[in-house]
Design a protein around this motif. Structure first.
Motif, short mmCIF file in Angstrom:
data_model
loop_
_atom_site.label_atom_id
_atom_site.label_comp_id
_atom_site.label_asym_id
_atom_site.label_seq_id
_atom_site.Cartn_x
_atom_site.Cartn_y
_atom_site.Cartn_z
N PRO A 1 -13.26 -0.18 45.86
CA PRO A 1 -13.95 -1.64 46.12
C PRO A 1 -12.97 -2.33 45.06
CG PRO A 1 -15.64 0.00 45.60
CD PRO A 1 -14.22 0.82 45.45
N ALA A 2 -12.41 -2.05 44.18
CA ALA A 2 -11.77 -2.97 43.23
C ALA A 2 -10.45 -3.81 44.02
CB ALA A 2 -10.94 -2.11 42.09
N LEU A 3 -10.22 -3.49 45.20
CA LEU A 3 -9.18 -4.14 45.81
C LEU A 3 -9.75 -4.94 47.05
CD1 LEU A 3 -6.23 -1.89 45.88
CD2 LEU A 3 -6.67 -3.49 44.31
N TRP A 4 -11.18 -4.89 47.23
CA TRP A 4 -11.82 -5.66 48.17
C TRP A 4 -11.44 -7.29 47.62
CZ3 TRP A 4 -17.08 -2.85 48.64
CH2 TRP A 4 -17.00 -1.49 49.21
N GLU A 5 -11.40 -8.07 48.85
CA GLU A 5 -11.07 -9.31 48.34
C GLU A 5 -12.12 -10.21 47.53
OE1 GLU A 5 -8.07 -11.24 48.70
OE2 GLU A 5 -7.58 -9.13 49.26
N GLU A 6 -13.47 -9.80 47.85
CA GLU A 6 -14.49 -10.46 47.14
C GLU A 6 -14.31 -10.15 45.70
OE1 GLU A 6 -16.64 -7.31 49.55
OE2 GLU A 6 -14.58 -8.54 49.64
N ASN A 7 -14.13 -8.74 45.29
CA ASN A 7 -13.94 -8.28 43.93
C ASN A 7 -12.67 -8.60 43.19
OD1 ASN A 7 -16.43 -6.81 44.05
ND2 ASN A 7 -15.59 -5.01 44.76
N VAL A 8 -11.65 -8.97 43.85
CA VAL A 8 -10.45 -9.44 43.27
C VAL A 8 -10.63 -10.93 42.98
CG1 VAL A 8 -7.97 -10.22 43.82
CG2 VAL A 8 -8.74 -8.04 44.66
N GLU A 9 -11.21 -11.68 43.73
CA GLU A 9 -11.65 -13.22 43.61
C GLU A 9 -12.50 -13.26 42.26
OE1 GLU A 9 -13.08 -14.74 47.01
OE2 GLU A 9 -10.99 -14.61 48.09
N ARG A 10 -13.61 -12.13 42.18
CA ARG A 10 -14.65 -12.37 41.10
C ARG A 10 -13.67 -12.07 39.90
NH1 ARG A 10 -16.88 -8.16 38.50
NH2 ARG A 10 -18.73 -8.46 37.49
N ALA A 11 -12.78 -11.10 39.88
CA ALA A 11 -12.05 -10.54 38.48
C ALA A 11 -11.18 -11.91 38.33
CB ALA A 11 -11.11 -9.52 39.13
N GLU A 12 -10.77 -12.38 39.07
CA GLU A 12 -9.83 -13.59 38.82
C GLU A 12 -10.56 -14.73 37.98
OE1 GLU A 12 -6.58 -13.24 42.49
OE2 GLU A 12 -8.39 -14.65 42.71
N ARG A 13 -11.91 -14.88 38.68
CA ARG A 13 -12.78 -16.07 37.98
C ARG A 13 -12.85 -15.55 36.52
NH1 ARG A 13 -15.20 -15.73 43.06
NH2 ARG A 13 -16.91 -14.68 42.29
N LEU A 14 -13.60 -14.22 36.50
CA LEU A 14 -13.75 -13.72 35.27
C LEU A 14 -12.79 -14.07 34.25
CD1 LEU A 14 -16.11 -10.82 36.11
CD2 LEU A 14 -16.96 -12.76 35.13
N ALA A 15 -11.63 -13.30 34.68
CA ALA A 15 -10.44 -13.37 33.82
C ALA A 15 -10.00 -15.04 33.11
CB ALA A 15 -9.27 -12.69 34.38
N LYS A 16 -10.07 -15.90 34.13
CA LYS A 16 -9.70 -17.28 33.73
C LYS A 16 -10.87 -17.84 32.89
CE LYS A 16 -7.29 -18.64 37.98
NZ LYS A 16 -7.21 -19.85 39.08
N SER A 17 -11.96 -17.37 33.08
CA SER A 17 -13.26 -17.93 32.28
C SER A 17 -13.02 -17.41 30.63
CB SER A 17 -14.60 -17.66 32.67
OG SER A 17 -15.77 -17.99 32.02
N VAL A 18 -12.63 -16.07 30.73
CA VAL A 18 -12.45 -15.41 29.43
C VAL A 18 -11.45 -16.11 28.70
CG1 VAL A 18 -12.23 -13.33 28.30
CG2 VAL A 18 -13.96 -13.35 29.96
N PHE A 19 -10.37 -16.30 29.42
CA PHE A 19 -8.95 -16.63 28.61
C PHE A 19 -9.53 -18.25 28.37
CE2 PHE A 19 -6.27 -14.03 31.58
CZ PHE A 19 -6.39 -12.84 30.99
#
Length: 275
Positions: free
Chosen positions: A170-188
């Motif tokens: 599931p880590a490579l499902w598009e919805e989870n990739v997009e979620r990870a991108e949002r979270l990373a940007k927010s934390v950064f």
């Protein structure tokens, strides 16, 4: 790092595992922050060669990490192995309390929880075509198809397969990739606001002159994103912060100048003497 017989701690790692780098960097930063004569904790590194499926070996699954992942920490005073990079890092903070200063502890823990709230794999495969191929594990299926394995080993392999299906795929499902991108940007963005506070700009680390466990996890994550060409996710100032840390002796002691992603030019991992 030489093993310390009386302590008996072993850290099972793969040199191109993001989470292995995080825990090793936590250790090197923690030890660097103490006078050498007071830094007695030593850990014996043990290579788990993922390219040779050593993480699927019977002994590893049954006695070290049933998830078949790295890192994992064992030791004489640990009732069971620690198999989560964040748990290992907090254990290291007990030995190196400077990594988790009381003044910043709640903020650091909050950021680390958020950084580990998504799979690093989600941000490690930039190509959509590659993501669509998924994360096949033919070696696991081949082992399960064998008729000469013990019932205990078969159950361990089945557990590993279930874990793989529930986390890695599931880590490579598009919805989870997009979620990870949002979270990373927010934390950064929020980390950068702390780093930019006037009282913190006097030093190279997020909270100033002294490195913390947050730096130990943040720098490798940024390094992985840079190695994957995901500079769009990392603000320029945070890139500069991470690149400066990556040039430091502690990070070099972990990576030996290598990137966080293996490629064929590096040769066989098992032949690396300075992993």
């Amino acid at each position: 790092m030489a093993p310390l017989a009386q302590e008996g701690y072993s850290l099972f790692v793969f040199p191109f595992s993001l989470y292995s780098i995080m825990t090793r960097y936590t250790f090197t930063l923690g030890r660097a922050g103490l006078p050498q004569e007071t830094s007695s904790l030593d850990i014996n590194l043990k290579l788990v060669n993922l390219h040779r499926d050593e993480n699927l070996a019977e002994d590893y699954l049954l006695n070290i990490n049933p998830k078949g992942q790295v890192p994992a920490l064992t030791g004489n005073d640990l009732p069971t192995p620690l198999t989560d990079s964040l748990d290992i890092s907090y254990w290291l903070c007990n030995h190196f309390p400077g990594l988790l200063p009381e003044a910043h502890k709640p903020v650091i823990q909050q950021f680390l929880t958020q950084l580990h709230g998504f799979e690093g794999l989600s941000l490690s495969v930039p190509s959509k075509a590659d993501r669509q191929e998924g994360v096949p594990n033919p070696s696991l299926d081949a082992l399960l198809a064998r008729s000469d394995i013990t019932p205990e080993y078969k159950r361990a392999l089945e557990y590993k397969k279930k874990f793989h299906q529930e986390t890695q795929e599931p880590a490579l499902w598009e919805e989870n990739v997009e979620r990870a991108e949002r979270l990373a940007k927010s934390v950064f963005d929020r980390v950068l606001r702390i780093h930019s506070w006037p009282q913190h700009t006097s030093g190279p680390w997020i909270f100033g002159e002294a490195a913390t466990v947050l730096d130990a996890h943040l720098v490798p994550l940024v390094a992985r994103l840079l190695d994957c060409g995901r500079t769009d996710l990392v603000p320029d100032e945070l890139q500069e912060y991470a690149l400066a840390a990556m040039r430091g002796p502690e990070y070099q002691a972990v990576t030996h100048g290598r990137r966080t992603i293996w490629d064929v030019s590096l040769g066989h991992v098992g032949l690396m003497k300075d992993f």
